[in-house]
Design an enzyme around this catalytic site. Sequence first.
Site, PDB file in Angstrom:
ATOM      1  N   ASP A  31      -2.751  -5.685 -37.541  1.00 33.98           N
ATOM      2  CA  ASP A  31      -3.932  -6.160 -36.824  1.00 33.98           C
ATOM      3  C   ASP A  31      -4.868  -4.977 -36.563  1.00 33.98           C
ATOM      4  OD1 ASP A  31      -4.531  -8.857 -34.839  1.00 33.98           O
ATOM      5  OD2 ASP A  31      -5.636  -7.011 -34.425  1.00 33.98           O
ATOM      6  N   ILE A  32      -6.154  -5.203 -36.741  1.00 30.62           N
ATOM      7  CA  ILE A  32      -7.137  -4.128 -36.592  1.00 30.62           C
ATOM      8  C   ILE A  32      -7.257  -3.647 -35.136  1.00 30.62           C
ATOM      9  CG2 ILE A  32      -9.276  -5.473 -36.206  1.00 30.62           C
ATOM     10  CD1 ILE A  32     -10.550  -3.768 -38.469  1.00 30.62           C
ATOM     11  N   ASN A  88      -2.323 -19.004 -32.476  1.00 27.99           N
ATOM     12  CA  ASN A  88      -3.378 -19.588 -31.646  1.00 27.99           C
ATOM     13  C   ASN A  88      -4.092 -20.680 -32.439  1.00 27.99           C
ATOM     14  OD1 ASN A  88      -2.902 -17.725 -29.539  1.00 27.99           O
ATOM     15  ND2 ASN A  88      -4.171 -16.186 -30.543  1.00 27.99           N
ATOM     16  N   GLU A  96      -9.625 -16.866 -33.054  1.00 31.46           N
ATOM     17  CA  GLU A  96     -10.916 -16.225 -33.332  1.00 31.46           C
ATOM     18  C   GLU A  96     -11.318 -16.334 -34.788  1.00 31.46           C
ATOM     19  OE1 GLU A  96     -10.700 -12.119 -32.207  1.00 31.46           O
ATOM     20  OE2 GLU A  96     -10.250 -12.605 -30.140  1.00 31.46           O
ATOM     21  N   HIS A 101      -3.016 -17.954 -38.874  1.00 33.91           N
ATOM     22  CA  HIS A 101      -2.313 -16.676 -38.891  1.00 33.91           C
ATOM     23  C   HIS A 101      -1.295 -16.618 -37.768  1.00 33.91           C
ATOM     24  CE1 HIS A 101      -6.091 -16.354 -36.629  1.00 33.91           C
ATOM     25  NE2 HIS A 101      -5.451 -15.533 -35.813  1.00 33.91           N
ATOM     26  N   MET A 102      -0.210 -15.939 -38.081  1.00 34.58           N
ATOM     27  CA  MET A 102       0.883 -15.769 -37.120  1.00 34.58           C
ATOM     28  C   MET A 102       0.848 -14.322 -36.639  1.00 34.58           C
ATOM     29  SD  MET A 102       4.787 -16.585 -38.255  1.00 34.58           S
ATOM     30  CE  MET A 102       4.826 -18.350 -38.020  1.00 34.58           C
ATOM     31  N   HIS A 103       0.879 -14.124 -35.326  1.00 37.06           N
ATOM     32  CA  HIS A 103       0.956 -12.765 -34.775  1.00 37.06           C
ATOM     33  C   HIS A 103       2.423 -12.416 -34.552  1.00 37.06           C
ATOM     34  CE1 HIS A 103      -3.350 -12.526 -33.210  1.00 37.06           C
ATOM     35  NE2 HIS A 103      -3.219 -13.838 -33.361  1.00 37.06           N
TER      36      HIS A 103
HETATM   37  P1  5GP Z   1      -6.728 -14.863 -33.164  1.00 34.45           P
HETATM   38  O1  5GP Z   1      -7.363 -14.538 -31.842  1.00 34.45           O
HETATM   39  O2  5GP Z   1      -7.653 -15.613 -34.087  1.00 34.45           O
HETATM   40  O3  5GP Z   1      -5.387 -15.518 -33.019  1.00 34.45           O
HETATM   41  O4  5GP Z   1      -6.424 -13.470 -33.827  1.00 34.45           O
HETATM   42  C1  5GP Z   1      -7.280 -12.856 -34.740  1.00 34.45           C
HETATM   43  C2  5GP Z   1      -6.763 -11.435 -34.908  1.00 34.45           C
HETATM   44  O5  5GP Z   1      -7.350 -10.881 -36.077  1.00 34.45           O
HETATM   45  C3  5GP Z   1      -7.155 -10.524 -33.742  1.00 34.45           C
HETATM   46  O6  5GP Z   1      -5.971  -9.998 -33.137  1.00 34.45           O
HETATM   47  C4  5GP Z   1      -8.017  -9.447 -34.385  1.00 34.45           C
HETATM   48  O7  5GP Z   1      -7.815  -8.167 -33.839  1.00 34.45           O
HETATM   49  C5  5GP Z   1      -7.624  -9.530 -35.859  1.00 34.45           C
HETATM   50  N1  5GP Z   1      -8.662  -9.145 -36.788  1.00 34.45           N
HETATM   51  C6  5GP Z   1      -9.980  -9.544 -36.748  1.00 34.45           C
HETATM   52  N2  5GP Z   1     -10.659  -9.014 -37.780  1.00 34.45           N
HETATM   53  C7  5GP Z   1      -9.773  -8.259 -38.489  1.00 34.45           C
HETATM   54  C8  5GP Z   1      -9.895  -7.457 -39.658  1.00 34.45           C
HETATM   55  O8  5GP Z   1     -10.960  -7.335 -40.277  1.00 34.45           O
HETATM   56  N3  5GP Z   1      -8.771  -6.829 -40.093  1.00 34.45           N
HETATM   57  C9  5GP Z   1      -7.566  -6.948 -39.441  1.00 34.45           C
HETATM   58  N4  5GP Z   1      -6.532  -6.276 -39.946  1.00 34.45           N
HETATM   59  N5  5GP Z   1      -7.417  -7.701 -38.343  1.00 34.45           N
HETATM   60  C10 5GP Z   1      -8.495  -8.355 -37.859  1.00 34.45           C
END
Ligand code: 5GP
Length: 114
Positions: A31-32, A88, A96, A101-103
């Site tokens: 994750d970035i 999420n 977002e 996607h799975m964290h």
């Molecule tokens: P969400 O809130 O949708 O469950 O998680 C999206 C995740 O994607 C966030 O934790 C965010 O930091 C990550 N993310 C967003 N843009 C990028 C990117 O360009 N590269 C990577 N590696 N992660 C990203």
Amino acid sequence: MKDESIFKKIINKELTASIIYQDKIVTAFKDIKPKAPIHILIIPNIFISSSNDIDEKNKDILAHMFYIAVQIAKKKKISEKGYRIIINCNKDGGQEINYLHMHLLGGKKLRPLS
Ligand code: 5GP
């Protein structure tokens, strides 16, 4: 919500991202903006918008994502102490990016959800 193009580019290696695992079904990368010492995202290689789009045809992909998340947790040596796996969904769930996607989070004691 951001569109799916970022994650599509990561899968196709058009964007610099730390891919730590990839096979025919899933891609896993760092994750970035990590929320824990280990914060990895596991995504299906085929586009699925959110968990609302899991159906009879694609449901086995989720099992594979889960399996790979656990394998990564073991490889990163966080499985004994523990970790968290989160998906999420949509606005209220805090999604977002419009790409399922799975964290995988670990490497520290995570705060309780409530
Ligand atoms: P969400 O809130 O949708 O469950 O998680 C999206 C995740 O994607 C966030 O934790 C965010 O930091 C990550 N993310 C967003 N843009 C990028 C990117 O360009 N590269 C990577 N590696 N992660 C990203």
